[in-house]
Design a protein around this motif. Structure first.
Motif, PDB file in Angstrom:
ATOM      1  N   THR A 149     -62.136  21.444   5.893  1.00 29.34           N
ATOM      2  CA  THR A 149     -61.194  21.736   6.970  1.00 29.34           C
ATOM      3  C   THR A 149     -59.945  20.880   6.769  1.00 29.34           C
ATOM      4  O   THR A 149     -59.908  20.016   5.893  1.00 29.34           O
ATOM      5  N   GLU A 150     -58.955  21.086   7.614  1.00 29.70           N
ATOM      6  CA  GLU A 150     -57.736  20.269   7.538  1.00 29.70           C
ATOM      7  C   GLU A 150     -58.022  18.802   7.848  1.00 29.70           C
ATOM      8  O   GLU A 150     -57.269  17.923   7.447  1.00 29.70           O
ATOM      9  N   GLN A 151     -59.121  18.517   8.555  1.00 29.32           N
ATOM     10  CA  GLN A 151     -59.513  17.141   8.856  1.00 29.32           C
ATOM     11  C   GLN A 151     -60.456  16.594   7.774  1.00 29.32           C
ATOM     12  O   GLN A 151     -61.048  15.535   7.930  1.00 29.32           O
TER      13      GLN A 151
END
Length: 83
Positions: free
Chosen positions: A12-14
């Motif tokens: 994910t972007e995190q």
């Protein structure tokens, strides 16, 4: 011959990753378990499943020291009435 399971996931972007269900079932991953990540000198990545240790003190026996204790009496507490 050992069973081989391969699955892919997307970060994910995190930078979070989901462990695929087939992999979780095969190794028995449960909430609270740890995953150890290791990068070797050649840049290869390995992942190790570390089970959560529940009941670490289950084998200990209580010891009678000959004195009774009451935590409430030993604590410096004050009862406050908010009414």
């Amino acid at each position: 011959m050992p069973r081989k399971i391969e699955r892919e996931t997307t970060l994910t972007e995190q930078f979070s990753v989901t462990i695929p269900p087939a992999v979780r079932r095969e190794v028995g991953v449960k909430p609270g378990d740890m995953i150890r990540w290791q990068v070797d000198d050649d840049g290869s990545l390995s992942v190790e499943h570390r089970r959560q240790q529940y009941g670490a003190f289950d084998d200990l026996n209580a010891v009678d020291i000959g004195e009774s204790t009451d935590v409430a009496d030993e604590m410096d507490t004050e009862i406050v009435d908010f009414d």
